[in-house]
Design a protein around this motif. Structure first.
Motif, short mmCIF file in Angstrom:
data_model
loop_
_atom_site.label_atom_id
_atom_site.label_comp_id
_atom_site.label_asym_id
_atom_site.label_seq_id
_atom_site.Cartn_x
_atom_site.Cartn_y
_atom_site.Cartn_z
N LEU A 198 5.21 -6.26 -0.48
CA LEU A 198 5.37 -7.15 -1.62
C LEU A 198 6.18 -8.38 -1.26
O LEU A 198 7.14 -8.29 -0.50
N ASP A 199 5.81 -9.53 -1.85
CA ASP A 199 6.61 -10.74 -1.69
C ASP A 199 7.97 -10.59 -2.36
O ASP A 199 8.98 -11.09 -1.89
N ASP A 200 7.98 -9.90 -3.52
CA ASP A 200 9.18 -9.77 -4.32
C ASP A 200 9.30 -8.31 -4.79
O ASP A 200 8.38 -7.79 -5.42
N LEU A 201 10.41 -7.67 -4.51
CA LEU A 201 10.59 -6.26 -4.87
C LEU A 201 10.59 -6.01 -6.38
O LEU A 201 10.39 -4.89 -6.83
N ARG A 202 10.79 -7.07 -7.18
CA ARG A 202 10.72 -6.90 -8.63
C ARG A 202 9.30 -6.48 -9.07
O ARG A 202 9.12 -5.99 -10.17
N ASP A 203 8.31 -6.65 -8.21
CA ASP A 203 6.92 -6.30 -8.53
C ASP A 203 6.58 -4.85 -8.21
O ASP A 203 5.45 -4.41 -8.43
N LEU A 204 7.53 -4.09 -7.72
CA LEU A 204 7.26 -2.70 -7.32
C LEU A 204 6.70 -1.87 -8.48
O LEU A 204 5.68 -1.20 -8.35
N THR A 205 7.34 -1.92 -9.63
CA THR A 205 6.89 -1.13 -10.78
C THR A 205 5.49 -1.53 -11.22
O THR A 205 4.65 -0.66 -11.48
N ARG B 154 -6.01 -3.39 -0.59
CA ARG B 154 -6.33 -4.41 -1.58
C ARG B 154 -5.17 -5.38 -1.69
O ARG B 154 -4.01 -5.00 -1.66
N SER B 155 -5.52 -6.66 -1.86
CA SER B 155 -4.49 -7.66 -2.14
C SER B 155 -4.22 -7.64 -3.64
O SER B 155 -5.10 -7.31 -4.44
N LEU B 156 -3.00 -7.95 -4.02
CA LEU B 156 -2.58 -7.92 -5.42
C LEU B 156 -1.93 -9.24 -5.82
O LEU B 156 -1.19 -9.83 -5.03
N VAL B 157 -2.22 -9.67 -7.02
CA VAL B 157 -1.50 -10.80 -7.63
C VAL B 157 -0.60 -10.17 -8.68
O VAL B 157 -1.08 -9.52 -9.61
N LEU B 158 0.70 -10.34 -8.52
CA LEU B 158 1.69 -9.68 -9.35
C LEU B 158 2.55 -10.71 -10.08
O LEU B 158 2.50 -11.90 -9.76
N GLY C 267 4.83 -12.63 -7.49
CA GLY C 267 4.31 -12.98 -6.17
C GLY C 267 3.02 -12.21 -5.88
O GLY C 267 2.30 -11.82 -6.79
N THR C 268 2.78 -12.00 -4.62
CA THR C 268 1.58 -11.28 -4.21
C THR C 268 1.99 -10.04 -3.42
O THR C 268 3.15 -9.86 -3.07
N GLY C 269 1.00 -9.23 -3.11
CA GLY C 269 1.27 -8.04 -2.34
C GLY C 269 -0.01 -7.48 -1.76
O GLY C 269 -1.11 -7.94 -2.06
N VAL C 270 0.14 -6.48 -0.92
CA VAL C 270 -0.98 -5.75 -0.34
C VAL C 270 -0.66 -4.27 -0.48
O VAL C 270 0.47 -3.84 -0.22
N VAL C 271 -1.66 -3.50 -0.93
CA VAL C 271 -1.48 -2.06 -1.08
C VAL C 271 -2.49 -1.33 -0.21
O VAL C 271 -3.62 -1.80 -0.07
N ALA C 272 -2.07 -0.24 0.38
CA ALA C 272 -2.97 0.63 1.15
C ALA C 272 -2.85 2.03 0.55
O ALA C 272 -1.75 2.58 0.46
N LEU C 273 -3.99 2.59 0.12
CA LEU C 273 -4.02 3.93 -0.47
C LEU C 273 -4.76 4.86 0.47
O LEU C 273 -5.81 4.49 1.01
N SER C 274 -4.26 6.08 0.63
CA SER C 274 -4.91 7.02 1.53
C SER C 274 -4.78 8.45 1.01
O SER C 274 -3.83 8.78 0.30
#
Length: 155
Positions: A70-77, A42-46, A49-56
């Protein structure tokens, strides 16, 4: 986007991760989500910035595999928190099971013939839990009393 960050998102069993991810894939939003070969992307709007997550699913493990870009590591949390909430990974399933009673599949063997959480309970109709999870206690509350409504904001 920078390189991938691989994480393990722990959960409290029991949980059918494959069914949960498959359900998300079946209801995927075109252009934002994709499900293939047991991986939900899934793409994310954070906030930064933006990001993409893959869950398995990680067979035999008590965690969900999570890969983030992630575009920006500050969005990790924020990204991790949203995925945990989406999958309801912090739910205490054993406590919920004690409150609701045995799952419907075990009901005949346990002598359970109805009551809260049972598929034939009228209050249960209209509640659609995610596959892999039992409904939460608050989902069993039933309809709101007549006359109950939210107040409109005064501007």
């Amino acid at each position: 986007m920078p390189g991938a960050i691989s994480l393990r998102l722990p959960y409290r069993p029991p949980m059918d991760v494959a069914a949960m991810l498959g359900s998300l894939g079946a209801e995927a939003t075109l252009g934002a989500e994709k499900y293939a070969e047991g991986i939900h992307r899934r793409s994310l709007v954070l906030p930064h910035g933006t990001g993409v997550v893959a869950l398995s699913e990680m067979p035999g493990a008590k965690y969900v595999g999570c890969e983030l870009r992630l575009d920006d590591l500050r969005d990790l949390t924020a990204a991790v928190s949203r995925r945990r909430r989406l999958l309801d990974l912090d739910a205490g399933q054993e406590a919920i099971d004690r409150h609701l009673g045995p799952p419907a599949a075990a009901a005949p063997a346990a002598g359970h013939t109805g009551g809260p959480g049972h598929p034939h309970d009228p209050a249960h109709r209209g509640v659609r839990p995610r596959p892999g999870r039992r409904p939460r206690a608050r989902d069993q509350a039933g309809p709101r009393p007549s006359g109950h409504h939210r107040r409109k904001r005064q501007h």
